[in-house]
Write a protein that holds these residues in place. Structure first.
Motif, short mmCIF file in Angstrom:
data_model
loop_
_atom_site.label_atom_id
_atom_site.label_comp_id
_atom_site.label_asym_id
_atom_site.label_seq_id
_atom_site.Cartn_x
_atom_site.Cartn_y
_atom_site.Cartn_z
N ALA A 22 3.17 -6.70 -16.92
CA ALA A 22 3.76 -6.21 -15.65
C ALA A 22 3.49 -4.89 -14.89
CB ALA A 22 6.22 -6.62 -16.34
N PRO A 23 3.67 -3.93 -15.78
CA PRO A 23 3.32 -2.59 -15.14
C PRO A 23 1.78 -2.64 -14.35
CG PRO A 23 3.68 -2.07 -17.76
CD PRO A 23 3.77 -3.80 -16.85
N HIS A 24 1.08 -3.26 -14.46
CA HIS A 24 -0.33 -3.84 -13.95
C HIS A 24 -0.20 -4.91 -12.72
CE1 HIS A 24 -1.03 -1.64 -17.42
NE2 HIS A 24 -0.69 -2.23 -18.76
N THR A 25 0.65 -5.48 -12.41
CA THR A 25 0.64 -6.35 -11.43
C THR A 25 1.33 -6.35 -9.87
OG1 THR A 25 1.70 -7.75 -13.75
CG2 THR A 25 1.46 -9.02 -11.86
N ALA A 26 0.47 -7.00 -8.86
CA ALA A 26 0.45 -5.39 -7.92
C ALA A 26 1.25 -7.13 -6.55
CB ALA A 26 -0.35 -5.32 -7.22
N ASP A 27 2.31 -7.34 -5.98
CA ASP A 27 2.51 -8.51 -5.02
C ASP A 27 2.45 -7.54 -3.81
OD1 ASP A 27 3.50 -9.95 -3.75
OD2 ASP A 27 5.28 -10.76 -5.09
N ALA A 28 2.26 -7.59 -2.62
CA ALA A 28 2.26 -7.10 -1.78
C ALA A 28 3.05 -7.74 -0.90
CB ALA A 28 0.33 -7.19 -0.67
N SER A 29 4.05 -8.57 -0.92
CA SER A 29 4.94 -8.79 0.10
C SER A 29 5.64 -7.93 0.23
CB SER A 29 5.85 -10.01 -1.08
OG SER A 29 4.27 -10.94 -1.51
N GLY A 30 5.74 -7.42 1.91
CA GLY A 30 6.60 -6.94 2.79
C GLY A 30 5.54 -5.51 3.00
N GLU A 31 5.02 -5.18 1.75
CA GLU A 31 3.94 -3.61 1.78
C GLU A 31 2.94 -3.29 2.95
OE1 GLU A 31 5.26 -1.25 -0.14
OE2 GLU A 31 6.71 -3.00 -1.42
N PHE A 32 3.02 -2.38 3.17
CA PHE A 32 1.70 -1.85 3.93
C PHE A 32 0.89 -1.63 3.37
CE2 PHE A 32 5.62 -0.09 6.21
CZ PHE A 32 5.57 -0.26 7.80
N MET A 33 -0.39 -2.00 3.59
CA MET A 33 -2.13 -1.99 3.22
C MET A 33 -1.98 -0.37 3.21
SD MET A 33 -5.16 -3.27 4.87
CE MET A 33 -4.94 -4.56 4.82
N ASN A 34 -2.90 -0.13 1.92
CA ASN A 34 -3.63 1.40 1.83
C ASN A 34 -4.44 0.62 1.04
OD1 ASN A 34 -2.33 1.19 -1.02
ND2 ASN A 34 -0.75 1.87 -0.42
N THR A 35 -5.41 2.31 0.94
CA THR A 35 -6.64 2.64 0.30
C THR A 35 -6.50 2.23 -1.08
OG1 THR A 35 -6.51 4.96 0.61
CG2 THR A 35 -7.62 3.60 2.35
N ASN A 36 -7.44 2.04 -2.38
CA ASN A 36 -6.79 2.29 -3.58
C ASN A 36 -6.61 3.86 -4.11
OD1 ASN A 36 -8.14 -0.10 -3.98
ND2 ASN A 36 -10.12 0.45 -4.34
N THR A 37 -6.70 4.89 -2.79
CA THR A 37 -6.03 6.41 -3.27
C THR A 37 -4.62 6.27 -2.84
OG1 THR A 37 -6.52 7.28 -1.35
CG2 THR A 37 -8.00 7.32 -3.53
N GLY A 38 -4.46 5.02 -2.32
CA GLY A 38 -2.83 5.23 -1.55
C GLY A 38 -2.46 6.04 -0.41
N LEU A 39 -3.80 5.97 0.41
CA LEU A 39 -3.24 6.06 2.01
C LEU A 39 -3.20 4.89 2.65
CD1 LEU A 39 -3.83 8.29 3.80
CD2 LEU A 39 -6.04 7.31 3.93
N ARG A 40 -2.38 4.87 3.77
CA ARG A 40 -1.84 4.49 4.48
C ARG A 40 -3.08 3.66 5.43
NH1 ARG A 40 4.41 3.85 5.59
NH2 ARG A 40 4.96 3.73 4.00
N ILE A 41 -2.79 2.67 5.41
CA ILE A 41 -4.65 1.76 6.67
C ILE A 41 -3.91 1.97 8.10
CG2 ILE A 41 -5.89 0.93 7.06
CD1 ILE A 41 -6.67 0.17 4.10
N ASN A 42 -4.20 2.08 9.17
CA ASN A 42 -3.66 1.70 10.24
C ASN A 42 -5.05 1.00 10.78
OD1 ASN A 42 -4.62 2.81 13.37
ND2 ASN A 42 -2.24 2.92 12.86
N ASP A 43 -6.53 0.31 10.72
CA ASP A 43 -6.80 -0.45 10.97
C ASP A 43 -7.54 -0.64 10.24
OD1 ASP A 43 -8.60 -2.04 12.78
OD2 ASP A 43 -8.77 -0.20 14.34
N ASP A 44 -7.63 -2.39 9.64
CA ASP A 44 -8.21 -3.06 8.32
C ASP A 44 -9.26 -3.74 8.98
OD1 ASP A 44 -8.89 -3.24 6.04
OD2 ASP A 44 -8.15 -4.82 6.64
#
Length: 728
Positions: A22-44
Motif C-alpha cells: 500500500a505505501p508504494h501504490t499510487a492512485d491519481a484519482s482526483g489529484e493534480f499532475m506533478n513531476t517526479n520531484t512533486g512540482l505541480r505541472i501547468n501544461d503537459d
C-alpha cells in the motif's frame, strides 16, 4: 558483545501483502499532475519553445524528465520465462509439519501466508503466444514471517539436462536460430533437435514436452512441480528429502494441438485472459501443495538417483501427501510493477528448507542472482515493492543503484560497538538460518555419477503410462516437430534415440517421416562427455524399470467431477425457444460453468415470446476454440437461422473435431444434420437423452442439461480422433 533487548524487537509485521504494498501504490484519482520531484505541472501538452513555431528549448526540464523516463520504461526481457502472467493469493497449511520441517509457514495453521504466483512460457519472447508447445513456469513467492521463500518450478516434474553448465546450450538451441531469428516460441527446428539428439539425458523431458502437458487448457488446470529434490530439516536437525507438487483442484486438462494453433490466432492472450477473468469473477484458482518425503537413510534405495533432475519419483513408490492449499484471489494492480519486476530465486529459503547436491539446482543458484542484477538494474532489486518481504530487513548492505532504504546510524559493518553491536546475528533457536551440515568428503572432479547414466527407463515409463489418445498425440507431436527439421541426419539420429525409449513409438514416427529407424543408434549415443573421456563409459544403457506404468502420469486419470469455470457457447438467433435456452443455462451456471450467447449479430436476440436476451458475442468475434462445449437451443426461426449460417455450422464442426461435448435440443436436429458428424446421432432419440461420444440430444431440456454436465466434465472425447480419423 551486545545482547538483544526487548526494546529492539520489531513489532510483529502485518501478514497481508496488500498492506505491505500500500505505501508504494499510487492512485491519481482526483489529484493534480506533478513531476517526479512533486512540482505541480501547468501544461503537459506542449513543450517549451522559442516562440510558437520556434525551436524546443533545452531548458524544458519537464520534457526531459518525461522523455527520459519513457526511453527507459522497458527493462531487459527475461531470457527465459519472458511471457508471464501472475496473481496474488494466500497459502494455508492443513496441519503442523513439525516432524519434518521447522519452517514456520508449514506449522502455523492459524495464518494465511500471502503469496505471489507467476506462470509463464519458457522459450518465447514477451510478444509470443500463450499456446506455444512449451514448458510452463509455475513460480510461487511465499511472504512468510521468516522471510521470503521462493518455490520456482514448472508444470513438468523433470528437466532437459542434468548439469547447469549445459543450461546456456539448451536455451541457445531452443531459441530462434541466430542467423534468421526464426522460429519464435517453437522447438520445431534444426538447432533444438540437433542438441536433443546428442543429449540422451533429455529423453524423459522430451516425452513430457511432446505430450498434452505442453498444451494446458488453463494455468488453473495444470500441475506444478519443484523439479529438484530439496531437503526438509526439523527442529532437531533431522533431514529428509522432499519433492514439491502443486495439484489443481479443477483437474489437469489440455487443449488439442490443432486447437492450440488456432487459439494463437484468435486470442494469443488466452491463458492470461483466462486467469484474469477467473479471479475477477470470484472463481479463485486453487491448488493443493503436495510433498513426497524420502527419509535420508533411503536415499539410495531407488533404481534412479534422487539428485538427478531428469528423474521423478513415481507416486506408486512414494505417495504425494497433500499438506496445504494455495488460493489466488487478487489480480495485480500494475503488470509492470508486479508481474514484470517480481524476482524469483531458488536461493530464497527459510529455516527448515534447504538444498541438496542436485547439480542443476546448484548452478541455478548463481544464475538467478546474476540475472536479476542485469534485468532489474543492480543489487537493490529486493527493495522493489513486489519483492520486499513482509518482515523488516536489517543488515549492513548499503548504497548501490536505486537504493530505497534510508539507513540511519554510523555503523555499516560488523562487529561494531558504535551501533551497539546491531544488527545481531540470530541463533538457530531465534530463527537464524543454518545450512544442513551434510558431510562432504570427495575429490574435485568434473564428472557425473554413473547413477545419472540411465536416460531411457523413465522416458519409457512415461510413454507406457499414457492412454492410447495421449500416446497418439505424442506420436503426432514428434512427427510434426521432426517434420520441421531440415537435416536428415538429425531426424535419423532422433529415431535412434526414440527406438531406445520404445520401438513402436519409433516405428510410428518413422512411418510419418518416411525415414527408416536405424538398426543401431548412432554411436556414441551420449555426446555430453569430457574431451578426454571414453564415449563407452558415458553411453546410456537400456535399463528396464521394475515399474512398468504409473497412473499419476496420465492426464486421463485426472478428476472429472466438475465443470466449474468451463465456458459454454450457446448458438442462438431471433426466435429462440427461451425455455430450452434458460433451462439448460440455469443448470450449467448452477454447476459453476460460464455461459455465453453467440448470435449472428451483437447486442440482443428476441425470443419466441418476445423477450430480449443479451448476446455476449457474434460469430464474427467468437470461435469454438475459445469454449469448452457448445449447445444449440430450440426455436423454429432460431434453428433455421443457425442452420443457414456457415459460421455457426463451422463452429459446431470444429468443436466436434476438437473432441468437445456438443448438445442440441431435439427441435434443433436440422442444425446438427448439416454437420459432418450427423451420422453419430441415432435416428430415434425422442424418448431418451442420447449421449454418444459427447453428443447429447433430447426434447427434455432438464434431462439434456444433466447429461450435458456429465459430458462436459469428461473434458474431451478423444476416441473420436481414431474412429473418425479426425486429427485434433
Amino acid at each position: 558483545m551486545a545482547t538483544k533487548k526487548d526494546s529492539n524487537v520489531p513489532a510483529q509485521p502485518g501478514n497481508d501483502k496488500t498492506e505491505n504494498l500500500a505505501p508504494h501504490t499510487a492512485d491519481a484519482s482526483g489529484e493534480f499532475m506533478n513531476t517526479n520531484t512533486g512540482l505541480r505541472i501547468n501544461d503537459d501538452q506542449n513543450s517549451l519553445k522559442a516562440g510558437e513555431r520556434g525551436a524546443t528549448l533545452l531548458e524544458d526540464f519537464m520534457l526531459r524528465e518525461k522523455i527520459t523516463h519513457f526511453d527507459h520504461e522497458r527493462i531487459p526481457e527475461r531470457i527465459v520465462h519472458a511471457r508471464g502472467s501472475a496473481a496474488h493469493g494466500v497459502f494455508k497449511v492443513y496441519k503442523p509439519m513439525a516432524e519434518l520441517t521447522k519452517a514456520g509457514f508449514l506449522n502455523d495453521t492459524s495464518i494465511e501466508t500471502p503469496v505471489f504466483v507467476r506462470f509463464s512460457t519458457v522459450a518465447g519472447s514477451r510478444g509470443s503466444t500463450d499456446l506455444a508447445r512449451d514448458v510452463r513456469g509455475f513460480a510461487v513467492k511465499f511472504y512468510t514471517q521468516e522471510g521470503n521463500f521462493d518455490l520456482v518450478g514448472n508444470n513438468m516434474p523433470v528437466f532437459f539436462i542434468q548439469d547447469a553448465i549445459k543450461f546456456p546450450d539448451l536455451v541457445h538451441a531452443v531459441k530462434p536460430e541466430p542467423d534468421n531469428e526464426m522460429p519464435q516460441a517453437a522447438s520445431a527446428h534444426d538447432t533444438f533437435w540437433d542438441f536433443i539428439s546428442l543429449m540422451p539425458e533429455s529423453a524423459h523431458m522430451i516425452m513430457w514436452a511432446m505430450s498434452d502437458r505442453a498444451l494446458p487448457r488453463s494455468y488453473r488446470m495444470m500441475e506444478g512441480f519443484g523439479v529438484h529434490t530439496f531437503r526438509f530439516v526439523n527442529a532437531e536437525g533431522v533431514s529428509s528429502f522432499v519433492k514439491f507438487h502443486w495439484k489443481p483442484l479443477l483437474g489437469v486438462h489440455a487443449v488439442a494441438w490443432d486447437e492450440a494453433q488456432k487459439i494463437s490466432g484468435k486470442d494469443p492472450d488466452f491463458h492470461r485472459r483466462d486467469l484474469w477473468d477467473a479471479i475477477e469473477s470470484g472463481n479463485f484458482p486453487e491448488w493443493e501443495l503436495g510433498v513426497q518425503i524420502v527419509a535420508e537413510e533411503d536415499e539410495f534405495k531407488f533404481e534412479f538417483d534422487l539428485l538427478d533432475p531428469t528423474k521423478l519419483i513415481p507416486e506408486e513408490l512414494v505417495p504425494v501427501q497433500r499438506i496445504g492449499k494455495l488460493t489466488l484471489n487478487r489480480n495485480p494492480d500494475n503488470f509492470f510493477a508486479e508481474t514484470e519486476q517480481v524476482a524469483f530465486h531458488l536461493g530464497h529459503l527459510v529455516p527448515g528448507i534447504d538444498f541438496t547436491n542436485d547439480p542443476l539446482l546448484q548452478g541455478r543458484l548463481f544464475s538467478y542472482t546474476d540475472t536479476q542484477l542485469s534485468r532489474l538494474g543492480g543489487p537493490n532489486f529486493q527493495e522493489i515493492p513486489i519483492n520486499r518481504p513482509i518482515v523488516p530487513v536489517h543488515n549492513n548492505q548499503r548504497d548501490g543503484h536505486m537504493r530505497q532504504t534510508i539507513n540511519k546510524g554510523k555503523s555499516s559493518y560488523g562487529p561494531n560497538t558504535l551501533g551497539g553491536g546491531y544488527p545481531l546475528q540470530a541463533k538457530a533457536s531465534e530463527g537464524g538460518f543454518t545450512s544442513y551440515p551434510e558431510r562432504v568428503d570427495a575429490r574435485k572432479v568434473r564428472a557425473r555419477s554413473k547413477s545419472f547414466f540411465d536416460h531411457f527407463s523413465q522416458a519409457r515409463l512415461f510413454f507406457n503410462s499414457q492412454s492410447d489418445p495421449e500416446k497418439n498425440h505424442i506420436v503426432d507431436a514428434l512427427s510434426f516437430e521432426l517434420g520441421k527439421v531440415k537435416a536428415v541426419s538429425i531426424r535419423e539420429r532422433m529415431l535412434g534415440i526414440l527406438s531406445m525409449i520404445d520401438k513402436n513409438l519409433a516405428a510410428e514416427v518413422s512411418f510419418a517421416l518416411r525415414i527408416p529407424v536405424p538398426q543401431d543408434p548412432e554411436l556414441p549415443v551420449n555426446h555430453s562427455i569430457p574431451a578426454d573421456g571414453d564415449p563407452a563409459d558415458y553411453d546410456s544403457l537400456i535399463v528396464e524399470s521394475s515399474l512398468t506404468s504409473s497412473a499419476a502420469l496420465s492426464m486421463a486419470n485426472t478428476p472429472k467431477e466438475s465443470i466449474a469455470t468451463r465456458k459454454i457457447a450457446f448458438l442462438a438467433a431471433d426466435g429462440v425457444d427461451e425455455k430450452s435456452l434458460l433451462a439448460v443455462k440455469n443448470v450449467l451456471e448452477s454447476e459453476g460453468a460460464v455461459v455465453e450467447i453467440i448470435a449472428p449479430r451483437r447486442s440482443y436476440i428476441i425470443s419466441e415470446s418476445d423477450v430480449q436476451i443479451p448476446v455476449d458475442q457474434s460469430f464474427l468475434t467468437a470461435a469454438s476454440v475459445l469454449f469448452d462445449a457448445v449447445y444449440v437451443p430450440g426455436g423454429t426461426n432460431s434453428v433455421a437461422t443457425i442452420e443457414a449460417d456457415a459460421d455457426a455450422v463451422h463452429f459446431l464442426n470444429e468443436a466436434f473435431r476438437h473432441c468437445k461435448a456438443v448438445a442440441a435440443d431435439a427441435s434443433a436436429m436440422q442444425v446438427l444434420e448439416g454437420t459432418y458428424f450427423a451420422k453419430k446421432i441415432p435416428a430415434d432419440f425422442s424418448d431418451e437423452t442420447v449421449i454418444k461420444e459427447g453428443i447429447v440430444v433430447s426434447d427434455d431440456a432438464e434431462k439434456l442439461a444433466r447429461q450435458f454436465v456429465l459430458a462436459i466434465a469428461q473434458h474431451r472425447f478423444w476416441e473420436r480422433e481414431k474412429s473418425r480419423k479426425i486429427p485434433a
